[in-house]
Write a protein that holds these residues in place. Structure first.
Motif, PDB file in Angstrom:
ATOM      1  N   TRP A  82       0.832  -1.209   0.000  1.00  0.00           N
ATOM      2  CA  TRP A  82       0.000   0.000   0.000  1.00  0.00           C
ATOM      3  C   TRP A  82       0.862   1.252   0.000  1.00  0.00           C
ATOM      4  CZ3 TRP A  82      -5.287   1.616   0.962  1.00  0.00           C
ATOM      5  CH2 TRP A  82      -6.214   0.628   0.666  1.00  0.00           C
ATOM      6  N   LEU A  83       1.945   1.217   0.770  1.00  0.00           N
ATOM      7  CA  LEU A  83       2.829   2.373   0.819  1.00  0.00           C
ATOM      8  C   LEU A  83       3.405   2.659  -0.567  1.00  0.00           C
ATOM      9  CD1 LEU A  83       4.080   4.491   2.661  1.00  0.00           C
ATOM     10  CD2 LEU A  83       5.945   2.896   3.130  1.00  0.00           C
ATOM     11  N   GLY A  84       3.809   1.613  -1.269  1.00  0.00           N
ATOM     12  CA  GLY A  84       4.328   1.790  -2.614  1.00  0.00           C
ATOM     13  C   GLY A  84       3.274   2.339  -3.564  1.00  0.00           C
ATOM     14  N   ALA A  85       2.053   1.816  -3.488  1.00  0.00           N
ATOM     15  CA  ALA A  85       0.986   2.271  -4.372  1.00  0.00           C
ATOM     16  C   ALA A  85       0.587   3.710  -4.070  1.00  0.00           C
ATOM     17  CB  ALA A  85      -0.220   1.352  -4.243  1.00  0.00           C
ATOM     18  N   LEU A  86       0.501   4.067  -2.786  1.00  0.00           N
ATOM     19  CA  LEU A  86       0.159   5.443  -2.428  1.00  0.00           C
ATOM     20  C   LEU A  86       1.211   6.416  -2.942  1.00  0.00           C
ATOM     21  CD1 LEU A  86      -1.126   4.971   1.248  1.00  0.00           C
ATOM     22  CD2 LEU A  86      -2.510   5.549  -0.773  1.00  0.00           C
ATOM     23  N   ASN A  87       2.476   6.027  -2.837  1.00  0.00           N
ATOM     24  CA  ASN A  87       3.547   6.884  -3.331  1.00  0.00           C
ATOM     25  C   ASN A  87       3.445   7.048  -4.852  1.00  0.00           C
ATOM     26  OD1 ASN A  87       6.177   8.305  -2.848  1.00  0.00           O
ATOM     27  ND2 ASN A  87       6.908   6.730  -4.244  1.00  0.00           N
ATOM     28  N   ASP A  88       3.174   5.944  -5.559  1.00  0.00           N
ATOM     29  CA  ASP A  88       3.053   6.012  -7.018  1.00  0.00           C
ATOM     30  C   ASP A  88       1.864   6.876  -7.433  1.00  0.00           C
ATOM     31  OD1 ASP A  88       5.259   4.430  -7.362  1.00  0.00           O
ATOM     32  OD2 ASP A  88       4.131   2.572  -7.646  1.00  0.00           O
ATOM     33  N   LEU A  89       0.765   6.767  -6.711  1.00  0.00           N
ATOM     34  CA  LEU A  89      -0.405   7.582  -7.027  1.00  0.00           C
ATOM     35  C   LEU A  89      -0.105   9.063  -6.848  1.00  0.00           C
ATOM     36  CD1 LEU A  89      -3.302   5.479  -5.450  1.00  0.00           C
ATOM     37  CD2 LEU A  89      -3.038   6.080  -7.867  1.00  0.00           C
ATOM     38  N   ARG A  90       0.577   9.412  -5.769  1.00  0.00           N
ATOM     39  CA  ARG A  90       0.906  10.822  -5.537  1.00  0.00           C
ATOM     40  C   ARG A  90       1.870  11.344  -6.605  1.00  0.00           C
ATOM     41  NH1 ARG A  90       3.163  13.245  -1.409  1.00  0.00           N
ATOM     42  NH2 ARG A  90       1.721  14.994  -1.508  1.00  0.00           N
ATOM     43  N   LEU A  91       2.829  10.520  -7.005  1.00  0.00           N
ATOM     44  CA  LEU A  91       3.759  10.946  -8.048  1.00  0.00           C
ATOM     45  C   LEU A  91       3.020  11.196  -9.359  1.00  0.00           C
ATOM     46  CD1 LEU A  91       6.826   8.581  -7.462  1.00  0.00           C
ATOM     47  CD2 LEU A  91       6.707  11.037  -7.014  1.00  0.00           C
ATOM     48  N   ALA A  92       2.112  10.278  -9.725  1.00  0.00           N
ATOM     49  CA  ALA A  92       1.379  10.416 -10.981  1.00  0.00           C
ATOM     50  C   ALA A  92       0.445  11.622 -10.954  1.00  0.00           C
ATOM     51  CB  ALA A  92       0.586   9.141 -11.261  1.00  0.00           C
ATOM     52  N   ILE A  93      -0.308  11.767  -9.859  1.00  0.00           N
ATOM     53  CA  ILE A  93      -1.238  12.892  -9.757  1.00  0.00           C
ATOM     54  C   ILE A  93      -0.470  14.201  -9.664  1.00  0.00           C
ATOM     55  CG2 ILE A  93      -3.016  13.973  -8.326  1.00  0.00           C
ATOM     56  CD1 ILE A  93      -3.941  11.164  -7.569  1.00  0.00           C
ATOM     57  N   GLY A  94       0.612  14.218  -8.894  1.00  0.00           N
ATOM     58  CA  GLY A  94       1.417  15.430  -8.778  1.00  0.00           C
ATOM     59  C   GLY A  94       1.981  15.868 -10.120  1.00  0.00           C
ATOM     60  N   THR A  95       2.344  14.907 -10.952  1.00  0.00           N
ATOM     61  CA  THR A  95       2.829  15.234 -12.292  1.00  0.00           C
ATOM     62  C   THR A  95       1.725  15.837 -13.135  1.00  0.00           C
ATOM     63  OG1 THR A  95       4.444  13.433 -12.185  1.00  0.00           O
ATOM     64  CG2 THR A  95       3.951  14.322 -14.359  1.00  0.00           C
ATOM     65  N   ARG A  96       0.537  15.254 -13.073  1.00  0.00           N
ATOM     66  CA  ARG A  96      -0.592  15.799 -13.820  1.00  0.00           C
ATOM     67  C   ARG A  96      -0.926  17.227 -13.362  1.00  0.00           C
ATOM     68  NH1 ARG A  96       0.260  12.277 -17.340  1.00  0.00           N
ATOM     69  NH2 ARG A  96      -1.035  10.406 -17.538  1.00  0.00           N
ATOM     70  N   LEU A  97      -0.751  17.481 -12.062  1.00  0.00           N
ATOM     71  CA  LEU A  97      -1.024  18.820 -11.521  1.00  0.00           C
ATOM     72  C   LEU A  97       0.164  19.758 -11.690  1.00  0.00           C
ATOM     73  CD1 LEU A  97      -2.794  17.820  -8.171  1.00  0.00           C
ATOM     74  CD2 LEU A  97      -3.874  18.897 -10.162  1.00  0.00           C
ATOM     75  N   GLU A  98       1.277  19.227 -12.197  1.00  0.00           N
ATOM     76  CA  GLU A  98       2.510  19.990 -12.382  1.00  0.00           C
ATOM     77  C   GLU A  98       3.041  20.526 -11.053  1.00  0.00           C
ATOM     78  OE1 GLU A  98       1.666  22.948 -15.346  1.00  0.00           O
ATOM     79  OE2 GLU A  98       1.722  21.480 -16.980  1.00  0.00           O
ATOM     80  N   VAL A  99       2.913  19.702 -10.017  1.00  0.00           N
ATOM     81  CA  VAL A  99       3.469  20.042  -8.711  1.00  0.00           C
ATOM     82  C   VAL A  99       4.978  19.811  -8.769  1.00  0.00           C
ATOM     83  CG1 VAL A  99       3.543  19.437  -6.264  1.00  0.00           C
ATOM     84  CG2 VAL A  99       1.364  19.461  -7.480  1.00  0.00           C
ATOM     85  N   THR A 100       5.739  20.853  -8.526  1.00  0.00           N
ATOM     86  CA  THR A 100       7.195  20.733  -8.557  1.00  0.00           C
ATOM     87  C   THR A 100       7.823  21.007  -7.203  1.00  0.00           C
ATOM     88  OG1 THR A 100       7.404  23.067  -9.232  1.00  0.00           O
ATOM     89  CG2 THR A 100       7.317  21.399 -10.983  1.00  0.00           C
ATOM     90  N   ASP A 101       7.027  21.483  -6.258  1.00  0.00           N
ATOM     91  CA  ASP A 101       7.559  21.834  -4.947  1.00  0.00           C
ATOM     92  C   ASP A 101       6.481  21.595  -3.917  1.00  0.00           C
ATOM     93  OD1 ASP A 101       8.329  23.509  -2.601  1.00  0.00           O
ATOM     94  OD2 ASP A 101       9.976  24.117  -3.904  1.00  0.00           O
TER      95      ASP A 101
END
Length: 209
Positions: free
Chosen positions: A151-170
């Protein structure tokens, strides 16, 4: 969305989830699996040992979210690698990306299976197959230690993918995103991104306590 993880006696973690949270988590995990792509199924009669030596791709994915999930081994995401770094990254990717994709798919699938194992609200079951205490309009998710790590791995992957879509850089941008008006089409994705971060943080604290 207030669900957060707490430690279970003997290891593992538990979190109360309402119906909306269960639905969102499952949907996001399925979308993550679709983004990563289907598994490579061995042909009937094929030598399974040969699959271990099948080369993967040598270049990073063109999709920015996938590129964030499968970054180059050498050099930062915004750096233009020199010829030596590019060659080293390509070689490393060729022999590791297939395995990494498999692991990430399995982590996302573990999320889906654990949520499905909860069963209908009112007759909830834990991920370990044992009866789970019923939460208000939801259920209590119980994860074994190995399930918690997936779950920890999946949650991290989800945040990375969503953060990229939102263009979160910081990380400082989270506050700015939170102040988006409700009419902004990015708002639901922002709320999911921040909630997943809180879930991930509470799970890390649980596993390292």
């Amino acid at each position: 969305m207030a669900g957060h993880f707490e430690p279970l006696p003997g290891g593992g973690a538990a979190a109360p989830l309402d119906e909306v949270e269960i639905s969102i988590l499952r949907s996001l995990a399925v979308q993550l699996m679709e983004l990563i792509g289907p598994g490579e199924e061995a042909a009937e009669g094929a030598d399974p040992l040969a699959a271990l030596f099948t080369d993967g791709p040598s270049e990073p994915p063109s999709d920015p979210a996938l590129a964030r999930l499968f970054p180059n081994a050498y050099g930062g995401p915004d750096e233009v690698p020199d010829d030596a770094a590019h060659a080293a990254s390509a070689e490393f990717r060729r022999y590791t990306e297939n395995d990494l994709r498999t692991r990430k798919r399995e982590d996302a699938l573990a999320v889906v299976r654990a949520l499905d194992a909860l069963g209908p609200v009112g007759g909830a079951r834990g991920a370990d197959g044992e009866g789970a205490a019923e939460a208000a309009d939801g259920a209590v998710l119980r994860l074994k230690p190995d399930e918690s790590r997936q779950w920890l791995g999946a949650l991290n992957d989800l945040r990375l993918a969503i953060g990229t879509r939102l263009e979160v850089t910081d990380e400082d941008e989270s506050g700015e995103l939170l102040r988006l008006p409700d009419s902004d089409p990015r708002k639901p994705m922002v709320m999911a991104y921040l909630w997943l971060g809180a879930l991930q943080e509470s799970l890390i604290e649980t596993l390292t306590a």
